[in-house]
Enzyme design. Structure first.
Site, PDB file in Angstrom:
ATOM      1  N   TYR A 144       0.837  -1.208   0.000  1.00 26.81           N
ATOM      2  CA  TYR A 144       0.000   0.000   0.000  1.00 26.81           C
ATOM      3  C   TYR A 144       0.873   1.259   0.000  1.00 26.81           C
ATOM      4  O   TYR A 144       0.722   2.146  -0.852  1.00 26.81           O
ATOM      5  CB  TYR A 144      -0.940  -0.014   1.216  1.00 26.81           C
ATOM      6  CG  TYR A 144      -1.612   1.310   1.448  1.00 26.81           C
ATOM      7  CD1 TYR A 144      -2.508   1.821   0.512  1.00 26.81           C
ATOM      8  CD2 TYR A 144      -1.346   2.072   2.586  1.00 26.81           C
ATOM      9  CE1 TYR A 144      -3.111   3.051   0.712  1.00 26.81           C
ATOM     10  CE2 TYR A 144      -1.947   3.300   2.787  1.00 26.81           C
ATOM     11  CZ  TYR A 144      -2.831   3.785   1.849  1.00 26.81           C
ATOM     12  OH  TYR A 144      -3.416   5.007   2.045  1.00 26.81           O
ATOM     13  N   ARG A 224      -0.906   6.871  17.688  1.00 26.97           N
ATOM     14  CA  ARG A 224      -1.138   7.405  16.343  1.00 26.97           C
ATOM     15  C   ARG A 224      -1.568   8.863  16.422  1.00 26.97           C
ATOM     16  O   ARG A 224      -2.095   9.309  17.435  1.00 26.97           O
ATOM     17  CB  ARG A 224      -2.262   6.613  15.634  1.00 26.97           C
ATOM     18  CG  ARG A 224      -1.907   5.173  15.315  1.00 26.97           C
ATOM     19  CD  ARG A 224      -0.908   5.102  14.172  1.00 26.97           C
ATOM     20  NE  ARG A 224      -0.526   3.729  13.862  1.00 26.97           N
ATOM     21  CZ  ARG A 224       0.449   3.058  14.461  1.00 26.97           C
ATOM     22  NH1 ARG A 224       1.146   3.616  15.438  1.00 26.97           N
ATOM     23  NH2 ARG A 224       0.741   1.818  14.090  1.00 26.97           N
TER      24      ARG A 224
HETATM   25  N1  UFG Z   1      -5.976  -1.125  16.287  1.00 26.33           N
HETATM   26  C1  UFG Z   1      -6.321  -1.973  17.309  1.00 26.33           C
HETATM   27  N2  UFG Z   1      -7.443  -2.733  17.171  1.00 26.33           N
HETATM   28  C2  UFG Z   1      -8.231  -2.682  16.055  1.00 26.33           C
HETATM   29  C3  UFG Z   1      -7.865  -1.802  15.007  1.00 26.33           C
HETATM   30  C4  UFG Z   1      -6.713  -1.035  15.158  1.00 26.33           C
HETATM   31  O1  UFG Z   1      -5.648  -2.068  18.330  1.00 26.33           O
HETATM   32  O2  UFG Z   1      -9.220  -3.426  15.992  1.00 26.33           O
HETATM   33  C5  UFG Z   1      -4.767  -0.290  16.438  1.00 26.33           C
HETATM   34  C6  UFG Z   1      -3.741  -0.536  15.357  1.00 26.33           C
HETATM   35  O3  UFG Z   1      -2.910  -1.613  15.683  1.00 26.33           O
HETATM   36  C7  UFG Z   1      -3.021   0.827  15.321  1.00 26.33           C
HETATM   37  C8  UFG Z   1      -4.106   1.817  15.710  1.00 26.33           C
HETATM   38  O4  UFG Z   1      -5.140   1.056  16.320  1.00 26.33           O
HETATM   39  O5  UFG Z   1      -2.040   0.851  16.298  1.00 26.33           O
HETATM   40  C9  UFG Z   1      -4.693   2.532  14.514  1.00 26.33           C
HETATM   41  O6  UFG Z   1      -5.040   1.543  13.548  1.00 26.33           O
HETATM   42  P1  UFG Z   1      -5.907   1.868  12.255  1.00 26.33           P
HETATM   43  O7  UFG Z   1      -6.134   0.560  11.569  1.00 26.33           O
HETATM   44  O8  UFG Z   1      -7.086   2.680  12.633  1.00 26.33           O
HETATM   45  O9  UFG Z   1      -4.969   2.807  11.401  1.00 26.33           O
HETATM   46  P2  UFG Z   1      -3.458   2.562  10.898  1.00 26.33           P
HETATM   47  O10 UFG Z   1      -2.576   3.383  11.785  1.00 26.33           O
HETATM   48  O11 UFG Z   1      -3.119   1.143  10.766  1.00 26.33           O
HETATM   49  O12 UFG Z   1      -3.504   3.111   9.406  1.00 26.33           O
HETATM   50  C10 UFG Z   1      -4.008   4.383   9.043  1.00 26.33           C
HETATM   51  C11 UFG Z   1      -4.618   4.286   7.664  1.00 26.33           C
HETATM   52  C12 UFG Z   1      -3.591   3.897   6.644  1.00 26.33           C
HETATM   53  C13 UFG Z   1      -2.442   4.881   6.726  1.00 26.33           C
HETATM   54  C14 UFG Z   1      -1.922   5.004   8.131  1.00 26.33           C
HETATM   55  C15 UFG Z   1      -0.900   6.091   8.164  1.00 26.33           C
HETATM   56  O13 UFG Z   1      -5.660   3.321   7.651  1.00 26.33           O
HETATM   57  O14 UFG Z   1      -4.169   3.948   5.355  1.00 26.33           O
HETATM   58  O15 UFG Z   1      -2.964   5.312   9.032  1.00 26.33           O
HETATM   59  O16 UFG Z   1      -0.541   6.420   9.460  1.00 26.33           O
HETATM   60  F1  UFG Z   1      -1.444   4.444   5.939  1.00 26.33           F
END
Ligand code: UFG
Length: 333
Positions: A144, A224
């Site tokens: 991605y 985050r």
């Molecule tokens: N998380 C959990 N449980 C869940 C879902 C997420 O603990 O059920 C945690 C993840 O591990 C992470 C945090 O929550 O630490 C945020 O996760 P998200 O899936 O909400 O978002 P991401 O940080 O993985 O990704 C987002 C966007 C991506 C982008 C990224 C850039 O979805 O497209 O931010 O920082 F690339």
């Protein structure tokens, strides 16, 4: 250079695109949406005129550019799940890279020369310092992030060779919804933290699994940088105005500059909704860096952009207004 009057929002039926359309309309811009509705929702586009189509259909795009006077293109149409991109990279390279090239080719034929591109913090890969500014090395750790970085390179080459101007916006964690609960986040499947925790508050899920509680962070869970969707929309419009005022093509990181842990997000949802949120720590999710926080000074200095919806409670409150009034999302599946 074309001097059109309409902002073409590609992928405007999706979460971020629809909020950008919303903000553009609020500010009196003339808008047009092009979307294949593979993941988005027609209802999310509001009063904006809508054309359903694929980016691979260059004949349809050429017709669109011939029939409308396009001032600039805002491009949001992309797949965005890190995990899925590892399992099915072809889907990501085809949709995020090849389809974007079709769009750029068609823009060139129509002599449309301003492009505002949705990129991501995922282009940086594992952070090598606490906050990430635009000089941070870009070394993505999943397909991605690589697809988005490829387009960044393509845009720089298009600028050099064909004079197509661009603003690249690298989002951290997009969240929240427009005030009033009229549009919001509705993904299928949903994988993002805030909407999933809100589903627990709505009673649609029993609990939220926290992916790892042994990180070197404030409470062991990942940190985050959550950025409100209308702040992102504002940055797109400022990016367009910057180019139109003669600004050099450039990339900007967009976040709040503040990090919140998974546990802090869960606590905030409990506070905002007044509901108890059951959570359980499970193993780490592959590809998750411990901490991702933006340094947005360049956007502040060059674009005059600053987040307005900085605090997490406001972000969660707007997301809750949407999901509590639309428990089934757009309900169009
Ligand atoms: N998380 C959990 N449980 C869940 C879902 C997420 O603990 O059920 C945690 C993840 O591990 C992470 C945090 O929550 O630490 C945020 O996760 P998200 O899936 O909400 O978002 P991401 O940080 O993985 O990704 C987002 C966007 C991506 C982008 C990224 C850039 O979805 O497209 O931010 O920082 F690339």
């Amino acid at each position: 250079m074309s001097q059109g009057d309409t902002i073409l929002v590609v992928g405007g039926a999706g979460y971020i695109g629809s909020h950008c359309l919303w903000e553009l309309r609020q500010r009196g811009f003339k808008t047009l949406c092009y979307d294949n509705l593979s993941e988005g929702h027609r209802a999310a586009c509001g009063e904006t005129p809508f054309i359903e189509g694929s980016l691979n259909d260059e004949a349809k795009l050429d017709k669109l550019f011939a029939e409308h006077s396009i001032r600039a293109v805002f491009h949001f149409a992309a797949h965005c799940y890190v995990g899925e991109s590892c399992e099915d990279p072809e889907k990501y390279y085809f949709n995020n890279v090849a389809s974007t090239l079709s769009l750029l080719r068609s823009m060139r034929r129509a002599n449309v020369k301003r492009f505002i591109f949705s990129s991501t913090a995922a282009t940086f890969g594992n952070p090598v310092r606490d906050t990430i500014d635009e000089t941070h090395p870009q070394d993505p750790i999943n397909p991605y992030g690589r697809t988005k970085l490829m387009i960044e390179h393509i845009l720089k080459d298009y600028k050099e060779a064909y004079g197509m101007e661009h603003v690249i916006l690298r989002y951290f964690n997009a969240a929240g919804a427009a005030e009033g609960g009229v549009i919001g986040e509705d993904h299928e499947p949903e994988t993002h933290l805030i909407p999933l925790v809100l589903k627990v508050a709505l009673g649609q899920r029993d609990d939220i699994k926290m992916f790892g509680d042994d990180y070197d962070t404030v409470d062991g869970t990942c940190v985050r940088d959550y950025i409100h969707i209308l702040d992102l929309a504002d940055a797109h419009i400022k990016g367009l105005e910057y180019l139109e005022n003669g600004g050099e093509s450039a990339a900007f990181n967009l976040g709040n500059g503040t990090g919140y842990s998974v546990k802090q997000v869960i606590d905030t949802v409990a506070k905002v909704t007044g509901k108890a949120i059951k959570s359980e720590a499970v193993g780490r999710r592959a590809g998750d860096p411990a901490i991702l926080i933006a340094d947005y000074k360049r956007a502040e200095k060059v674009l005059g952009w600053k987040p307005k919806y900085g605090d997490l409670e406001t972000i969660v409150k707007t997301a809750w207004d949407w999901s509590s009034s639309h428990p089934k999302g757009y309900d169009d599946r």
